[in-house]
Write a protein that holds these residues in place. Sequence first.
Motif, mmCIF file in Angstrom:
data_model
loop_
_atom_site.group_PDB
_atom_site.id
_atom_site.type_symbol
_atom_site.label_atom_id
_atom_site.label_comp_id
_atom_site.label_asym_id
_atom_site.label_seq_id
_atom_site.Cartn_x
_atom_site.Cartn_y
_atom_site.Cartn_z
ATOM 1 N N ARG A 249 6.261 81.301 -11.097
ATOM 2 C CA ARG A 249 6.108 81.928 -9.779
ATOM 3 C C ARG A 249 4.657 81.897 -9.317
ATOM 4 N NH1 ARG A 249 9.168 87.653 -9.704
ATOM 5 N NH2 ARG A 249 7.805 87.958 -11.507
ATOM 6 N N THR A 250 3.735 82.113 -10.274
ATOM 7 C CA THR A 250 2.317 82.121 -9.927
ATOM 8 C C THR A 250 1.843 80.744 -9.488
ATOM 9 O OG1 THR A 250 1.917 83.912 -11.514
ATOM 10 C CG2 THR A 250 0.003 82.642 -10.788
ATOM 11 N N ASN A 251 2.358 79.696 -10.117
ATOM 12 C CA ASN A 251 1.905 78.330 -9.846
ATOM 13 C C ASN A 251 2.937 77.500 -9.085
ATOM 14 O OD1 ASN A 251 -0.709 78.150 -11.595
ATOM 15 N ND2 ASN A 251 0.808 79.089 -12.938
ATOM 16 N N LEU A 252 3.827 78.175 -8.382
ATOM 17 C CA LEU A 252 4.956 77.476 -7.792
ATOM 18 C C LEU A 252 4.532 76.395 -6.800
ATOM 19 C CD1 LEU A 252 7.983 77.441 -7.966
ATOM 20 C CD2 LEU A 252 8.084 79.141 -6.150
ATOM 21 N N ARG A 253 3.577 76.707 -5.937
ATOM 22 C CA ARG A 253 3.172 75.746 -4.911
ATOM 23 C C ARG A 253 2.558 74.499 -5.552
ATOM 24 N NH1 ARG A 253 2.516 76.351 0.441
ATOM 25 N NH2 ARG A 253 2.688 78.620 0.244
ATOM 26 N N SER A 254 1.642 74.698 -6.496
ATOM 27 C CA SER A 254 0.997 73.548 -7.125
ATOM 28 C C SER A 254 1.982 72.761 -7.983
ATOM 29 C CB SER A 254 -0.195 73.994 -7.964
ATOM 30 O OG SER A 254 0.199 74.939 -8.945
ATOM 31 N N GLU A 255 2.927 73.442 -8.640
ATOM 32 C CA GLU A 255 3.913 72.747 -9.450
ATOM 33 C C GLU A 255 4.873 71.930 -8.586
ATOM 34 O OE1 GLU A 255 4.298 72.413 -12.867
ATOM 35 O OE2 GLU A 255 2.261 73.195 -12.782
ATOM 36 N N ALA A 256 5.253 72.474 -7.440
ATOM 37 C CA ALA A 256 6.114 71.723 -6.526
ATOM 38 C C ALA A 256 5.404 70.471 -6.028
ATOM 39 C CB ALA A 256 6.533 72.610 -5.352
ATOM 40 N N HIS A 257 4.100 70.591 -5.747
ATOM 41 C CA HIS A 257 3.315 69.436 -5.294
ATOM 42 C C HIS A 257 3.227 68.386 -6.404
ATOM 43 C CE1 HIS A 257 0.249 67.108 -3.241
ATOM 44 N NE2 HIS A 257 -0.493 67.165 -4.336
ATOM 45 N N LEU A 258 2.971 68.825 -7.628
ATOM 46 C CA LEU A 258 2.888 67.895 -8.749
ATOM 47 C C LEU A 258 4.218 67.177 -8.976
ATOM 48 C CD1 LEU A 258 0.870 69.529 -11.663
ATOM 49 C CD2 LEU A 258 0.392 67.386 -10.490
ATOM 50 N N LEU A 259 5.293 67.920 -8.916
ATOM 51 C CA LEU A 259 6.612 67.355 -9.160
ATOM 52 C C LEU A 259 6.928 66.248 -8.166
ATOM 53 C CD1 LEU A 259 9.078 67.828 -11.039
ATOM 54 C CD2 LEU A 259 10.032 69.267 -9.234
ATOM 55 N N GLU A 260 6.563 66.467 -6.911
ATOM 56 C CA GLU A 260 6.837 65.443 -5.895
ATOM 57 C C GLU A 260 5.862 64.278 -6.005
ATOM 58 O OE1 GLU A 260 7.877 65.054 -1.148
ATOM 59 O OE2 GLU A 260 7.213 66.976 -1.970
ATOM 60 N N GLU A 261 4.581 64.580 -6.270
ATOM 61 C CA GLU A 261 3.578 63.517 -6.324
ATOM 62 C C GLU A 261 3.779 62.599 -7.522
ATOM 63 O OE1 GLU A 261 -1.307 63.023 -6.127
ATOM 64 O OE2 GLU A 261 -0.400 64.977 -6.516
ATOM 65 N N LEU A 262 4.135 63.174 -8.667
ATOM 66 C CA LEU A 262 4.250 62.376 -9.880
ATOM 67 C C LEU A 262 5.620 61.746 -10.061
ATOM 68 C CD1 LEU A 262 2.378 64.659 -12.456
ATOM 69 C CD2 LEU A 262 1.460 62.756 -11.116
ATOM 70 N N LEU A 263 6.681 62.457 -9.656
ATOM 71 C CA LEU A 263 8.028 61.991 -9.966
ATOM 72 C C LEU A 263 8.936 61.853 -8.757
ATOM 73 C CD1 LEU A 263 8.613 64.141 -13.172
ATOM 74 C CD2 LEU A 263 7.842 61.771 -13.041
ATOM 75 N N GLY A 264 8.448 62.194 -7.575
ATOM 76 C CA GLY A 264 9.273 62.042 -6.375
ATOM 77 C C GLY A 264 10.398 63.040 -6.267
ATOM 78 N N LEU A 265 10.307 64.176 -6.954
ATOM 79 C CA LEU A 265 11.337 65.215 -6.889
ATOM 80 C C LEU A 265 10.861 66.362 -6.016
ATOM 81 C CD1 LEU A 265 12.390 65.370 -10.656
ATOM 82 C CD2 LEU A 265 13.517 64.140 -8.803
ATOM 83 N N ARG A 266 11.779 66.933 -5.279
ATOM 84 C CA ARG A 266 11.459 68.070 -4.411
ATOM 85 C C ARG A 266 12.075 69.336 -4.972
ATOM 86 N NH1 ARG A 266 12.666 65.076 1.411
ATOM 87 N NH2 ARG A 266 11.001 63.503 1.219
ATOM 88 N N LEU A 267 11.302 70.383 -4.919
ATOM 89 C CA LEU A 267 11.720 71.648 -5.510
ATOM 90 C C LEU A 267 12.357 72.532 -4.447
ATOM 91 C CD1 LEU A 267 11.449 72.529 -8.446
ATOM 92 C CD2 LEU A 267 9.472 73.893 -7.786
ATOM 93 N N GLU A 268 13.610 72.873 -4.657
ATOM 94 C CA GLU A 268 14.287 73.843 -3.793
ATOM 95 C C GLU A 268 14.160 75.199 -4.470
ATOM 96 O OE1 GLU A 268 18.857 74.789 -2.925
ATOM 97 O OE2 GLU A 268 18.179 72.913 -2.011
ATOM 98 N N VAL A 269 13.572 76.150 -3.769
ATOM 99 C CA VAL A 269 13.196 77.421 -4.392
ATOM 100 C C VAL A 269 13.926 78.568 -3.721
ATOM 101 C CG1 VAL A 269 11.288 78.956 -4.963
ATOM 102 C CG2 VAL A 269 10.917 76.473 -4.896
ATOM 103 N N ARG A 270 14.467 79.447 -4.533
ATOM 104 C CA ARG A 270 14.977 80.735 -4.080
ATOM 105 C C ARG A 270 14.316 81.807 -4.943
ATOM 106 N NH1 ARG A 270 16.231 77.668 -0.773
ATOM 107 N NH2 ARG A 270 18.247 77.364 0.248
ATOM 108 N N SER A 271 14.537 83.038 -4.621
ATOM 109 C CA SER A 271 13.843 84.105 -5.336
ATOM 110 C C SER A 271 14.281 84.194 -6.790
ATOM 111 C CB SER A 271 14.099 85.446 -4.642
ATOM 112 O OG SER A 271 15.473 85.782 -4.697
ATOM 113 N N GLN A 272 15.425 83.620 -7.134
ATOM 114 C CA GLN A 272 15.940 83.799 -8.492
ATOM 115 C C GLN A 272 16.061 82.497 -9.267
ATOM 116 O OE1 GLN A 272 19.514 85.796 -7.562
ATOM 117 N NE2 GLN A 272 18.525 87.777 -7.251
ATOM 118 N N GLY A 273 15.494 81.429 -8.788
ATOM 119 C CA GLY A 273 15.553 80.193 -9.543
ATOM 120 C C GLY A 273 15.133 78.997 -8.716
ATOM 121 N N VAL A 274 15.178 77.828 -9.339
ATOM 122 C CA VAL A 274 14.725 76.603 -8.688
ATOM 123 C C VAL A 274 15.688 75.465 -9.014
ATOM 124 C CG1 VAL A 274 12.286 77.227 -8.668
ATOM 125 C CG2 VAL A 274 13.238 76.054 -10.648
#
Length: 438
Positions: A249-274
């Motif tokens: 949760r603390t690093n969610l924004r940077s982790e979502a950016h890394l996931l898309e930049e490195l592997l082309g995956l997009r993170l769908e986020v809700r309050s209780q999971g991803v």
Amino acid sequence: MVSRRDPLGSPEKAALGGLDAIEAAQVRRCARVLLRRPLLRADGPDGDALPAMRRYADRLQALFAGYLGYRLVIEPTFARLYKTGRTPDGVRGAHKHNGAPFTPRGYAYLALVLAVLTGGGRQLLLSGLVADVRAAGTEAGLDLGTGIVDRRALAAALRLLIDLGVLTETDGSVGPWADDASREALLTVDLELLGHLVATPLGRFPSAEALSGSAGTDAEARHRVRRRLVEDPVVLASDLSADQWDWLRTNLRSEAHLLEELLGLRLEVRSQGVLAIDPEGYLTDRVFPGTGTIARIALLAAAELLADGPSDPAEAAGPDGDDDGARAPGDSTADGPWTTVSLDRLGTVVAGLVERFPQAWSKDAVRDTRRLARAVADTLAQSGLARRRPGDLVRISPAAARYRPVPDGPPGPDASGEGDPPEPEPAADDAQDSLFPL
């Protein structure tokens, strides 16, 4: 414990540092291919990516080591990505050519074949290999037979190694031997590939905790969370420890950016999971919702069961008081109810769908509704939307609400049961929100 601060300047982004957009896209494509095919051969599927992998070998090795903690070996004729760490729920193991999963007997034969091949020569007769496998089984204290069941299990293990390129049928074929033990074949072993086949020898781990990756440094802890995002279909907050969920949760924004930049995956986020989504569908080895009879019935059955709730309120916590879907670590807000039903209850719902829409299904698939119910439970589990539990219980995740079908036409069939079932279209926004309430 995972550190709340996670600077992202090295080694993850360093893998793409100094590359233009085209080169970065090449590295990203190579990484995606390796995730899909951890054992990649030049003459196998996606083998055309191997030259680019060799060109960017240093960057790819840095990417996987820094981001996921995976080791990557790239040779002139193959590449091997060593995946380690926790096994995802619902992981799909080896399958036979007819699509049936390997049995425990099949896995035993696979292990015996690998043991016999290790340290052997480059060519051998099938009859000699079979004799050595049976001798190794006897030495290991296994009760192996010579009948058709055992021959088919051993043939399935050999076919898997042939598909992987470890074995080649130089003269003759393994297939006919399963039905006729007098058949012969000459097999060639790729010894180099064989040496890279087993991902992690168990002897390297001093304990079960070390094998599962339940302890380690901060970097190893981050790797475990990222592996869950990349490898698991759905990651609920309750799937992670309190420290892991807090770090994500603390690093969610940077982790979502890394996931898309490195592997082309997009993170769908809700309050209780991803949920990590691949827009191209390449990394999706099992599509859900699907088009076949089992996949469509799984979608409709899950929606009906979620609407009804648990068939027995006492089952809501799962067997033995298991409450792994009831509350997010470190959060007083409930995740949303896991719906626990018996296989009999699932079979009743499945039978009802078959009866209501008799013309919509494959006749072979619906002939045995109890067998169909098991296949539906397996499909939901392999899609990350349910978990099988002892006692023929099936726990359906709140994430299944994301795929609740929403008919987009006039009302369905009348009471006669004629017509098609609702099409498994993606759920509407309100259903998507019900996956992880905002």
